[in-house]
Design a protein around this motif. Structure first.
Motif, mmCIF file in Angstrom:
data_model
loop_
_atom_site.group_PDB
_atom_site.id
_atom_site.type_symbol
_atom_site.label_atom_id
_atom_site.label_comp_id
_atom_site.label_asym_id
_atom_site.label_seq_id
_atom_site.Cartn_x
_atom_site.Cartn_y
_atom_site.Cartn_z
ATOM 1 N N ASN A 143 66.698 5.830 23.106
ATOM 2 C CA ASN A 143 65.479 5.036 22.910
ATOM 3 C C ASN A 143 64.197 5.862 22.813
ATOM 4 O O ASN A 143 63.104 5.326 22.986
ATOM 5 C CB ASN A 143 65.331 3.960 24.000
ATOM 6 N N LYS B 49 64.126 6.093 17.842
ATOM 7 C CA LYS B 49 63.068 5.303 17.211
ATOM 8 C C LYS B 49 62.207 6.194 16.325
ATOM 9 O O LYS B 49 61.985 7.363 16.621
ATOM 10 C CB LYS B 49 62.204 4.635 18.273
ATOM 11 N N ARG C 41 64.340 0.998 14.910
ATOM 12 C CA ARG C 41 65.420 1.600 15.693
ATOM 13 C C ARG C 41 66.455 2.174 14.727
ATOM 14 O O ARG C 41 66.789 1.547 13.724
ATOM 15 C CB ARG C 41 66.104 0.546 16.563
ATOM 16 N N GLN D 2 70.247 3.419 14.911
ATOM 17 C CA GLN D 2 71.406 3.374 15.777
ATOM 18 C C GLN D 2 72.529 4.235 15.197
ATOM 19 O O GLN D 2 72.989 3.985 14.084
ATOM 20 C CB GLN D 2 71.866 1.930 15.957
ATOM 21 N N THR E 70 70.570 5.218 20.271
ATOM 22 C CA THR E 70 69.449 4.651 19.534
ATOM 23 C C THR E 70 68.233 5.560 19.650
ATOM 24 O O THR E 70 67.834 5.935 20.750
ATOM 25 C CB THR E 70 69.101 3.248 20.070
#
Length: 153
Positions: A11, A143, A103, A105, A141
């Motif tokens: 993240n 960003k 995002r 992934q 994930t």
């Protein structure tokens, strides 16, 4: 099973060198805890926040040996196949969101087989082919935002 990267944490922001307009290098990935009965690995990088019903696929690669622990776009193991992405060609195509922060992934799938899919296989075709063969999976994930290309990494 676990997937991670030395380039970014779960993240966290993906460094711009991996973005389409920032160097377009494929980020290094590490895989651990692959089940002993796995025959191959598949990696799919997907942006679910992209416009459209299916999001945007930035990378697909399959038939990675189950023993693979490190994955980079620059040196894939023999036998690995890169498929066509949403960019319209095989190989890594980094983040380039049209708006906001998206995002990205990175899925890794351990399969009970290798796939007999040609390199012109599109992402949805790949996912249809692998779904019934998944033993385990993991996701990482990262960003990236439209303004992140201006960052100094």
């Amino acid at each position: 099973m676990k997937i991670s990267s030395s380039a970014f944490a779960e993240n966290a922001k993906i460094p711009k060198i991996y973005a389409k307009l920032g160097g377009n290098q494929c980020p290094p990935l590490e895989v651990s805890g692959v089940p002993a009965d796995a025959k191959s690995l598949v990696v799919v990088c997907h942006d679910p926040d992209a416009p459209g019903r299916d999001g945007f696929y930035h990378w697909t690669v399959w038939n990675l040996p189950a023993e693979t622990t490190e994955i980079t776009g620059e040196s894939l193991p023999a036998g690995a196949v890169e498929g066509v992405t949403s960019w319209g060609h095989p190989g890594w195509g980094g983040p380039q969101p049209p708006f906001g922060t998206h995002r990205y992934q990175f899925y890794v799938y351990a399969l009970d087989t290798t796939l007999d899919s040609p390199s012109d296989t599109k992402p949805k075709e790949l996912i249809a082919a692998l779904t019934s063969h998944i033993i385990d999976q993991a996701v990482l994930t990262g960003k990236f935002g439209v303004l992140d290309i201006l960052r100094r990494d």
